[in-house]
Motif scaffolding. Structure first.
Motif, mmCIF file in Angstrom:
data_model
loop_
_atom_site.group_PDB
_atom_site.id
_atom_site.type_symbol
_atom_site.label_atom_id
_atom_site.label_comp_id
_atom_site.label_asym_id
_atom_site.label_seq_id
_atom_site.Cartn_x
_atom_site.Cartn_y
_atom_site.Cartn_z
ATOM 1 N N SER A 1 38.737 53.191 35.378
ATOM 2 C CA SER A 1 39.802 52.846 36.316
ATOM 3 C C SER A 1 39.218 52.307 37.610
ATOM 4 C CB SER A 1 40.682 54.068 36.606
ATOM 5 O OG SER A 1 41.328 54.518 35.448
ATOM 6 N N VAL A 2 38.191 52.988 38.117
ATOM 7 C CA VAL A 2 37.565 52.550 39.362
ATOM 8 C C VAL A 2 36.821 51.231 39.146
ATOM 9 C CG1 VAL A 2 35.920 53.171 41.175
ATOM 10 C CG2 VAL A 2 37.415 54.910 40.214
ATOM 11 N N PHE A 3 36.247 51.039 37.956
ATOM 12 C CA PHE A 3 35.572 49.775 37.648
ATOM 13 C C PHE A 3 36.565 48.612 37.705
ATOM 14 C CE2 PHE A 3 33.325 47.071 34.238
ATOM 15 C CZ PHE A 3 32.609 46.376 35.209
ATOM 16 N N LEU A 4 37.762 48.814 37.137
ATOM 17 C CA LEU A 4 38.805 47.791 37.229
ATOM 18 C C LEU A 4 39.127 47.493 38.690
ATOM 19 C CD1 LEU A 4 41.305 48.910 34.422
ATOM 20 C CD2 LEU A 4 39.837 46.895 34.401
ATOM 21 N N GLY A 5 39.233 48.562 39.483
ATOM 22 C CA GLY A 5 39.506 48.390 40.903
ATOM 23 C C GLY A 5 38.385 47.653 41.613
ATOM 24 N N ALA A 6 37.129 47.991 41.276
ATOM 25 C CA ALA A 6 35.976 47.343 41.911
ATOM 26 C C ALA A 6 35.965 45.845 41.611
ATOM 27 C CB ALA A 6 34.684 47.990 41.427
ATOM 28 N N ILE A 7 36.303 45.487 40.362
ATOM 29 C CA ILE A 7 36.365 44.062 39.993
ATOM 30 C C ILE A 7 37.451 43.362 40.811
ATOM 31 C CG2 ILE A 7 36.914 42.436 38.144
ATOM 32 C CD1 ILE A 7 35.738 44.474 36.177
#
Length: 703
Positions: free
Chosen positions: A468-474
């Motif tokens: 979830s945080v990876f999606l946000g970081a992208i």
């Protein structure tokens, strides 16, 4: 789709006698937004057009209102023949509109009168409501022989002052916040009026001293009678208008067309021999405009710069019709400036995707899809493009939710597919388990994205947080890159160096952290977890960092990167504040630290982890329905799916649970999806201060 269309400011000059034919061709062309001429050929305008425009606009509003009251579809259609000049056409169409308005004038006046009476009675009902349970006639209550009594409405301050007197019996009940229905009783006649006068209040009275309960019941009955009459009157109006619905649609279309024609004329300039009008046209359509006006006018176009013009061109983002409704979400935030990258590219993919990840349930999504369909029809009936667009967006999002629901094996909760086996009660699968199109192996493989159910593992939630945080970081990294591109296009070095580059420096760090696992995709979560561990170790031991491996060195470099990025942002903010707010160096550094250092660090952390809400809402949805499914099982008392499906109590429990999930969660997820875009993503690159391109066009076919 990425950048707004290039616009051309065109100047159209024709002979004065051809002005009406030019306007007709411009309406057929339908892609020109007229503006005031930059270099007018004279100060004279087509005054007749300006005078008639107001009348036509009023008639269009009235006809639309009549159609709304009648409940017919508000959609212009039909043909219109234009043989004379537009002002003469406007007068004829206005006369036709006035005739239709007068035809239904009595019914409309009756409807307005009934609505006014209902509103008046509702106001009276609201005043009486606090005492609606008092059945004693006030004439008797206020004329007691030995006691003085009175009903009144008091605020907190008035109630406090009366209580402090100490010589009254005070009985009160809060009816609204800070407002109290109060009964006052005194042993001395005439006391109540004096007390109320001293605090600025008065006794509650009713006509003829009737009891509040009797009057309340009478008003309720009167309102119901008036509502029935109102519905009958509306029904009569609707029946009459539906008999000539096509006539109204054609008239409405004519009014809109004439309105736009007069608007073009009123923007133009008229000299003794020539007529001039200017406006913005998409660059791709310029040749078509020249071709349509070839025999009538001279057309010249000038291409404005993307940024720095005294008059900024309107923004036109050309979209396929199937995805154009997504534009309405962007418009809530603001229209893109002419030089900005359009965020529509983001929304087309990310809005439905995030919605689907937060709301994975085939059954619930199907209900939302059906709701979106009827909501769209309602919007079409009301002639509201906003309602139609939002319903289409909800429909697209619901389709994605159905896809994620299939992957999660959810259909109105866990019971229909996973059955009691999924709930850990008994080895009984759901009735849809054998026919479900997505095999168990796929759901197991996707457990990091869908961390619930019998196929999730002990690390599923932890892995889902990382994803979830990876999606946000992208999303955040791409947003800051777009911000830099916008700053370059704006040709504003200060905006680029002091506003956008610091954000890019900072938001590159989360992208590297959560993208680090891609060096070994098979061990993605292990690699990210390792880097996060070294980040924590080196943060707690800044003076003695662990540099024994490449991952540990990267962690230390990223910490230094963040520190330098925050210092850069701090100094940049201080420079901007000193230049534009005329602060002293010390004040600028202090405010720069708060805004560019402390606040930026908080936002870097909060914006990134904010995307955990994707996981939170998906979990909340699953376990809400899990809880109601378990309560339904308890209502039956034995592990029997057939008995659970036939038990009235369990059926009611499951229906309530799904209604809560659809109504409450569906709304909350839609709002949170918008929030992630507006506050976390758009704020990094999007200003939204542009003006939407609004061309004038023919709403009916012109012949």
């Amino acid at each position: 789709m990425i950048f707004p269309e290039n616009m051309v400011k065109v100047e159209v000059i024709s002979s004065a006698q051809d002005k009406d034919e030019v306007v007709k061709e411009l309406l057929k062309f339908g892609e020109m937004e007229p503006v005031e001429p930059s270099h007018p050929i004279s100060d004279d305008r087509v005054e007749e057009a300006r005078r008639e425009l107001t009348a036509v606009q009023e008639h269009a509003s009235k006809i639309r209102l009549i159609m709304e009251i009648a409940g017919v579809v508000i959609e212009p259609r039909g043909k219109m023949r234009v043989d004379s000049n537009w002002t003469e056409v406007a007068k004829k169409v206005s006369e036709q509109a006035m005739g239709n308005e007068n035809r239904y004038k009595e019914l409309l006046e009756e409807i307005g009168k009934l609505k006014g009476e209902i509103d008046l009675f509702n106001l009276q009902l609201r005043d009486i409501e606090p005492f609606s349970d008092v059945a004693v006639e006030l004439s008797r209550l206020y004329s007691l022989d030995t006691l003085d009594a009175g009903l009144t409405i008091l605020n907190e301050e008035q109630l406090r002052k009366i209580k402090e007197r100490g010589n009254l019996v005070v009985v009160h009940r809060e009816v609204r916040k800070g407002t109290y229905a109060t009964l006052l009783v005194s042993g001395t006649k005439g006391t109540i009026d004096d007390v109320l006068r001293s605090v600025g209040a008065k006794k509650f009275e009713t006509p003829d001293g009737r009891s509040p309960h009797e009057l309340y019941s009478y008003l309720q009955g009167r309102i119901e009678e008036l509502k029935k009459v109102l519905e009958e009157t509306r029904g009569e109006l609707a029946r009459k208008i539906r008999e000539s619905e096509s006539e109204f649609s054609e008239l409405y279309g004519k009014l809109l067309t004439v309105r736009d024609a007069l608007a073009i004329l009123s923007k133009g300039r008229l000299s003794e021999h020539f007529f001039q009008v200017e406006g913005y046209v998409p660059e791709k359509s310029l040749n078509r405009l020249k071709s349509s006006l070839n025999r009538l006018a001279y057309v010249v176009g000038v291409t404005p710069r993307r940024f720095g013009e005294r008059e900024e061109p309107p923004t036109y983002v050309k979209l396929p019709r199937s995805i154009k409704p997504i534009e309405s979400v962007v418009e809530i935030y603001g229209t893109p400036s002419y030089w900005e990258i359009s965020p529509l590219v983001f929304l087309i993919v990310t809005f439905p995707l995030l919605f689907g990840l937060m709301f994975p349930d085939v059954g619930n999504a199907l209900v939302l899809l059906i709701f979106a369909y009827f909501f769209y029809k309602y919007g079409k009936k009301k002639g509201s493009s906003n309602i139609k667009n939002l319903s289409l967006i909800l429909g697209y999002s619901s389709v994605v939710s159905m896809v994620t629901g299939f992957l999660a094996r959810d259909f109105f909760g866990p019971l229909p597919v996973g059955g009691l086996k999924e709930m850990g009660i008994a080895n009984v699968s759901g009735p849809l388990d054998s026919v479900w199109p997505v095999p168990v192996s796929v759901t197991q493989a996707l457990s990091p994205l869908l961390p619930f159910g019998q196929y999730s593992t002990s690390t599923s939630i932890e892995n889902t947080i990382i994803l979830s945080v990876f999606l946000g970081a992208i999303a955040l990294f791409v947003s800051t890159v777009l911000g830099v591109i916008n700053a370059v296009k704006k040709r504003d070095p200060e905006f680029l160096v002091f506003e956008k580059l610091p954000l890019l420096v900072l938001y590159t760090v989360p992208m590297i952290i959560f993208g680090y696992g891609m060096v070994d995709p098979k061990d993605y979560f292990g690699k990210v977890g390792e880097l996060l561990n070294f980040l924590l170790v080196n943060l707690l031991n800044s003076f003695h960092p662990d540099l024994n491996s490449s991952t540990a060195i990267l962690a230390y470099v990223l910490l230094l990167w963040v520190e330098l990025g925050l210092i850069y942002n701090w100094i940049a903010k201080a420079i901007v504040l000193k230049r534009h707010d005329s602060l002293s160096t010390g004040s600028a550094l202090a405010m720069g630290f708060i805004e560019g250092g402390f606040e930026a660090a908080i936002l870097l952390l909060s914006n990134t982890i904010s995307f955990i809400r994707i996981l939170v809402f998906a979990l909340a949805h699953y376990y809400l329905l899990y809880a109601f499914s378990y309560m339904a099982y308890l209502a039956v008392g034995r592990p029997d799916l057939l008995a659970l499906a036939l038990n009235p109590a369990s059926i009611v429990i499951l229906i309530i649970g799904n209604l809560l999930a659809i109504g409450l969660e569906g709304l909350v997820v839609f709002i949170q999806d918008m929030r992630l875009h507006f506050y976390e993503m758009f704020s990094k690159f999007y200003e939204g201060r542009g003006k939407k391109f609004e061309p004038l066009m023919a709403s009916v076919e012109l012949t």
